[in-house]
Design a protein around this motif. Structure first.
Motif, PDB file in Angstrom:
ATOM      1  N   VAL A 535       0.841  -1.188   0.000  1.00  0.00           N
ATOM      2  CA  VAL A 535       0.000   0.000   0.000  1.00  0.00           C
ATOM      3  C   VAL A 535       0.880   1.243   0.000  1.00  0.00           C
ATOM      4  N   VAL A 540      -5.215  -1.303   4.688  1.00  0.00           N
ATOM      5  CA  VAL A 540      -5.391  -2.732   4.444  1.00  0.00           C
ATOM      6  C   VAL A 540      -6.572  -3.245   5.262  1.00  0.00           C
ATOM      7  N   THR A 543      -5.581  -9.496   4.598  1.00  0.00           N
ATOM      8  CA  THR A 543      -4.248  -9.848   4.122  1.00  0.00           C
ATOM      9  C   THR A 543      -4.150 -11.345   3.861  1.00  0.00           C
ATOM     10  N   GLU A 548       0.825  -9.600   3.126  1.00  0.00           N
ATOM     11  CA  GLU A 548       0.610  -8.728   1.965  1.00  0.00           C
ATOM     12  C   GLU A 548      -0.884  -8.491   1.770  1.00  0.00           C
ATOM     13  N   PRO A 549      -1.277  -7.320   1.248  1.00  0.00           N
ATOM     14  CA  PRO A 549      -2.691  -6.948   1.196  1.00  0.00           C
ATOM     15  C   PRO A 549      -3.494  -7.762   0.188  1.00  0.00           C
ATOM     16  N   THR A 552      -7.924  -3.753   0.040  1.00  0.00           N
ATOM     17  CA  THR A 552      -7.529  -2.443   0.532  1.00  0.00           C
ATOM     18  C   THR A 552      -8.632  -1.421   0.264  1.00  0.00           C
TER      19      THR A 552
END
Length: 642
Positions: A535, A540, A543, A548-549, A552
């Motif tokens: 991001v 977020v 995940t 990691e997203p 979002t």
């Protein structure tokens, strides 16, 4: 359109002894039919020998319709050239990418770029128009039939010449074309226009830009054929509207946005796919697409089936009541005409097992009883005609993006942009939220929420259009593999999703296609796709296990933009879209339960009709305001309001 709802189907009197015609029109009146399509595949009956025209049979058929008060969608019969045409002009037959010429023996046996086909097609269209331009039965021109259904692309020399001419207009110079196509790769740079061919069979992957432009050219060639016939008809019959039957939502070889802009009346065909688990939702997608092609105005369902079709691996008959539910779903979503292929079920030919309004078994049948009952019901719903459907949600869809993503050299073969668009539409359908489809460069000002399931290709104008929508306060939800390339299928550099990094507040450095589903922190499941994203300005909301997203949310101007980096499971996707709907202030047409479809059509004076269609085997209730409506299993309830 007639006063009220158009109702009927394709009538093919040339396929039957003339003594059956009187029976046909008498049964049409019994069924409440007020409109039929005539002459669609009749070129060999109208012009049995080149230059020799026989209109006697069609005169009598048209007169019979007029005597019984039945309007005609009179076709130009150009979708199926007769045997004399292919015999005399074999160079006009289509050629596939492997160089095989396709011979006469079915339908649509012509190259769309063939000058001789165009000449002969315009000649027979002119003769039909001159003959019937003042006929009292004529209410609508049905030009051709299902353009591109079986000959969307031809690779012959005539097509190659036409393609080069199209490219000259588009790019002006070879330098511009070479840049757009990236021809420095694999030593493909062109030094003369004559070197450019259609993307015929090659040893390896074809050039993506060449393939994309050829599909655009091929679609434009079909639009130009329609335009040529339409302009001729307008000249000879200026007061008679013209249409052709698109196959919106099912046939992706034509740019329906471009085609619809040329139609006086938007019409489409739709057939259920038996293999689909919830085929009534696929129907709703196609109907919403047809309405959107006409700018939200009413449209005409030119063809659907009373029961089974003939062209699927397993042709399923419709269950009792399904014919009615299907028809009224199209009506609910904006159709002002409900028509079938066809009136009388064929006795011979390739479509003899395709159902019809009057089946092989005659009038003592389920199908006939349902046809008659539907005709009576539609006659009582004349007040619906002219009303419109208001949607607060738009789903972006562009044929060029679908075509570009169809290139075989992609990160995964498992991403299907059409199926993903239908899946997002289905999630909104289940929530009772009506959804339009929109071109990325179209007007978005009337919407509260815009969803972008998978728009791999987007122009600069389309990218800016979505940003402007969010900046004005709109809510956006974007799915993975969107905004990746420009209109020439060139990658937008600097990190994905290139067109919308600022809008979404996310930057992805690498795609990570999945072999197996992946679990998210929320407990949701992602499939097929994931991304190595970070991001920039977004927050977020969910995940991967790696942190990691996956989902979002970014504030952008006065609006917000959500991004998904994976294909969420159906339940999780529904929750994301429900969140976005709440944020945008989008409400369902009524409070419903799973399997019950709700749509509202409204007139400018405030009159409206709420359609509640129960696709389940159990009684259900629908709540609108303080009114609770019971909808019996498999039934349809239409509630008018003053």
């Amino acid at each position: 359109m007639p006063d009220g709802i158009a109702y009927g189907g394709d009538w093919n009197p040339e396929q039957w002894p003339e003594q059956t015609w009187e029976q046909d029109v008498a049964l049409m009146r019994e069924a409440g039919v007020n409109r039929v399509s005539v002459g669609i595949f009749s070129w060999s009956s109208i012009e049995p020998v080149e230059g020799v025209f026989d209109f006697g049979w069609l005169d009598r058929a048209m007169d019979l319709l007029a005597e019984h008060g039945i309007g005609a969608n009179l076709a130009t019969p150009t979708a199926s050239p007769p045997p004399w045409f292919s015999d005399a002009y074999p160079q006009a037959l289509p050629v596939d990418a492997d160089g095989r010429r396709l011979w006469h023996g079915s339908r649509q046996g012509f190259c769309p770029s063939s000058p001789i086909y165009r000449e002969k097609a315009l000649r027979v269209a002119e003769q039909v128009a001159l003959r019937y331009r003042d006929h009292p039965a004529l209410v609508l021109w049905h030009v051709h039939n299902e353009y591109g259904c079986h000959n969307a692309r031809c690779y012959c020399d005539a097509s190659a010449a036409a393609f080069r001419a199209w490219l000259r207009t588009r790019y002006s110079s070879l330098d511009a074309l070479n840049d757009a196509w990236g021809t420095a790769f694999w030593s493909q740079r062109y030094s003369d226009w004559a070197q450019i061919l259609p993307p015929r069979a090659t040893p390896s992957f074809p050039n993506p830009g060449q393939q994309l432009d050829f599909r655009r050219f091929s679609s434009d060639a079909l639009v130009e054929l329609y335009r040529a016939e339409r302009d001729l008809l307008r000249q000879l019959t200026p007061g008679v509207p013209a249409t052709t039957n698109l196959m919106a939502g099912a046939h992706w070889d034509m740019d329906c946005w471009a085609f619809a802009a040329e139609l006086d009346v938007v019409s489409t065909d739709h057939y259920l796919i038996g293999a689909r688990r919830e085929r009534h939702i696929d129907l709703a997608f196609a109907a919403d697409y047809a309405r959107s092609l006409n700018g939200g105005r009413p449209w005409l369902l030119m063809e659907h089936s009373t029961s089974a079709v003939n062209w699927q691996p397993r042709n399923l008959a419709k269950t009792p009541g399904e014919l009615r539910r299907n028809s009224l779903s199209h009506l609910a979503r904006g159709a002002d005409g409900i028509m079938f292929f066809q009136w009388r079920q064929s006795r011979s030919g390739a479509e003899k097992w395709h159902s019809a309004m009057l089946p092989h078994a005659g009038t003592d049948t389920k199908i006939w009883r349902e046809v008659v009952a539907l005709g009576a019901e539609l006659a009582g719903l004349s007040g619906v005609a002219g009303s419109t459907v208001k949607a607060d949600v738009a789903l972006l869809l562009d044929h060029s993006s679908v075509w570009a993503q169809d290139h075989p050299a992609q990160p995964t073969a498992e991403l299907d942009p059409v199926e993903e668009a239908k899946r997002w539409h289905a999630a909104l359908w289940r929530a009772g939220v009506t959804c339009d489809l929109a071109h990325p460069e179209g007007d978005l000002t009337g919407y509260r929420l815009v969803v972008v399931p998978q728009l791999y290709l987007v122009s600069d104008a389309g990218a800016a259009n979505l940003e402007a929508f969010a900046r004005r306060g709109g809510v956006v939800v974007v799915g993975p593999y969107s905004g990746i390339v420009d209109e020439h299928d060139r990658v937008r550099l600097g990190g994905y999703p290139g067109a919308w990094r600022d809008l979404l507040g996310v930057s992805t450095e690498e795609f990570l296609p999945l072999e197996e589903p992946i679990r998210l922190a929320s407990g949701a499941t992602g499939g097929v796709w994931s991304e190595a994203a970070r991001v920039t300005t977004a927050k977020v909301l969910d995940t991967y296990a790696t942190g990691e997203p996956a989902w979002t949310r970014n504030e952008f101007g006065d609006g917000t933009a959500h991004y998904l980096t994976t294909l969420l499971d159906d339940a999780a996707l529904a929750e994301v879209l429900a969140t976005a709907c709440r944020e945008a202030g989008v409400s369902p047409a009524a409070q419903t339960v799973p399997g019950v479809e709700v749509v509202r059509r409204s007139h400018p004076d405030g009159r409206s009709f709420l359609f509640a269609i129960n696709h389940t085997d159990e009684d259900a209730t629908v709540t609108t305001g303080d009114q609770v409506i019971t909808v019996p299993a498999g039934d349809v309830v239409i509630v008018p309001t003053c």
